[in-house]
Design a protein around this motif. Sequence first.
Motif, short mmCIF file in Angstrom:
data_model
loop_
_atom_site.label_atom_id
_atom_site.label_comp_id
_atom_site.label_asym_id
_atom_site.label_seq_id
_atom_site.Cartn_x
_atom_site.Cartn_y
_atom_site.Cartn_z
N GLU A 270 0.78 6.97 -0.56
CA GLU A 270 -0.18 7.73 0.23
C GLU A 270 -1.42 8.06 -0.60
OE1 GLU A 270 -0.28 11.62 3.22
OE2 GLU A 270 1.53 11.12 2.09
N GLY A 271 -2.57 7.66 -0.08
CA GLY A 271 -3.82 7.93 -0.77
C GLY A 271 -4.23 6.86 -1.76
N GLY A 304 0.29 4.88 4.33
CA GLY A 304 -0.63 5.87 3.79
C GLY A 304 -1.65 5.36 2.80
N ALA A 305 -1.60 4.08 2.47
CA ALA A 305 -2.62 3.54 1.58
C ALA A 305 -3.96 3.49 2.30
CB ALA A 305 -2.22 2.14 1.10
N ILE A 306 -5.04 3.66 1.54
CA ILE A 306 -6.39 3.62 2.10
C ILE A 306 -6.97 2.24 1.80
CG2 ILE A 306 -8.69 4.63 2.06
CD1 ILE A 306 -7.35 7.22 1.01
N TRP A 384 -13.76 -1.67 -9.98
CA TRP A 384 -12.81 -0.81 -10.70
C TRP A 384 -13.16 0.67 -10.60
CZ3 TRP A 384 -10.02 -4.58 -10.30
CH2 TRP A 384 -10.27 -5.84 -10.85
N GLN A 385 -14.41 1.02 -10.40
CA GLN A 385 -14.77 2.43 -10.27
C GLN A 385 -14.38 3.02 -8.92
OE1 GLN A 385 -18.84 3.37 -11.20
NE2 GLN A 385 -18.66 2.79 -13.34
N HIS A 386 -14.10 2.15 -7.95
CA HIS A 386 -13.91 2.63 -6.58
C HIS A 386 -12.49 2.44 -6.05
CE1 HIS A 386 -18.25 3.15 -6.30
NE2 HIS A 386 -18.39 1.93 -6.77
N PHE A 387 -11.69 1.61 -6.70
CA PHE A 387 -10.37 1.28 -6.16
C PHE A 387 -9.29 1.35 -7.23
CE2 PHE A 387 -13.54 -1.14 -3.70
CZ PHE A 387 -13.29 -0.62 -2.43
N LEU A 465 4.46 -1.14 -8.22
CA LEU A 465 5.78 -0.62 -7.88
C LEU A 465 5.76 0.08 -6.52
CD1 LEU A 465 6.70 0.70 -11.42
CD2 LEU A 465 7.98 -1.05 -10.18
N ALA A 466 4.67 0.79 -6.24
CA ALA A 466 4.53 1.47 -4.94
C ALA A 466 4.37 0.46 -3.82
CB ALA A 466 3.34 2.42 -4.97
#
Length: 475
Positions: A270-271, A304-306, A384-387, A465-466
């Motif tokens: 999530e998130g 819940g992943a964005i 890399w700064q955003h994800f 892993l998630a």
Amino acid sequence: MTSHFAPFPPLARLAADLVSGATTSRALVETALERIADPAGQGSTVFLQVDAAAARAAADAHDRLRAAGTVLSPLAGIPVSVKDLFDIAGQVTRAGSRALAGAPPASADAPVVARLRRAGAVIVGRTNMTEFAFSGLGLNPHYGTPLSPYGRGTAGDAPSRGLTETVDVPSGDERIAGGSSSGAAASVADGMAAVALATDTGGSIRIPAAFTGLTGFKPTASRIPREGAVPLSKTLDSFGPIGVSAACCALVDRILAGLEPRVPAARQIEGLRLGVLTHYVTDDVEAPVASALDAALKHLEAAGAILSDVRFAPLERLPGAGRYALSAIEACAWHRPLIAAHRDEYDPRVLSRILKAETASASDYIDLLAERAELIEAAHETLWQHFDAIVAPTVPIVPPRLADCDRSDSEYARINALVLRNPSVFNMLDACAISLPCHPRGDAPVGLMLAGAPHGDEALFGVALAVERVLASIR
């Protein structure tokens, strides 16, 4: 008739069984050796050298140590294969070629091999590969071509019960395991090793992992010492594992990096911020790959992943970035004296790729290095700064038929370029990357690739892993 053995269980399960006494190292090693030797299987193609006596002796030693209360690591006593690119003391490192068959034996183990031994890994043998690691298809005219489980009755992820599946394979329907680490992936997929040591210069770990239903991790190149191996590209070469899970790869990666052998904690799904590349890597994607990726992304978002689509514009320059490949220029420099002495012993397709860089100048090389530096900087600002990770199909196609790859030089080149396209992006970006199987069980194998910032290897494993837990719910 062709036999396919189920893979070994994950390393954590094997380690627990060793602790409980449910199995022994000798039993695990005997299982691996029996599968390698089975004439109905492909062990004689997958392995270029089998160290049966040494493996049995090492297994017995670990069983005695365990009985005395000494366990070197969670990898102790477990069978591992090593790609033929790495030095093993007393053995000739042929790199899948006949041109090096007369080279002197290595005087010492490569640092990564030595680290595996110190952790207690039992090395069962050396695995086949594309000659000199210079192709993503895994074809080898000298020693044979390892095959994917797909096309032999399974997508490479059958339940790990140690059973043999024997099926009729129609002539011409055999599918490649992918390269260049073809034997490495096949050794794990067919249960001849629990995990494999391999290399990745433009996808040579992730491609065969994707084509065999396995997990493969390419670390940040400088994370793992690269001495003691035949180089392809001193700039792009990376050393890493192929296994049956992200946790298996994480454990082995830390051993290779000289770190405490443990599995990092999984992130909360999530998130989690995932950037989904929307162009270049999605061109010419086959329907089964698109379908599997789409289903995987929908499940990740539901968990819940964005997810955010992202267009990394510099990728559009890659197809026309100069006349030469960085790997070809560096390979040509290393191979020049060997070609002069053994030209006729090379795989002609590999030789032609190397010789394409014969006319490259110092300016060409410097320009390529400068362009790569610009790409790395652009990725830092855009990706890399955003994800937390970038998502892409590992390979845009399912495992192609061996016959199609070998039909002509032009078809070989076309399929090879397509297979290498996506994973090589992240070698150029000096990123770390992992391929996770995301296809429904029994379907053609498809890899979902997650990539992270340079030196963000531990963080990427937390993400992987998630993500893997979510993918397990649809597989």
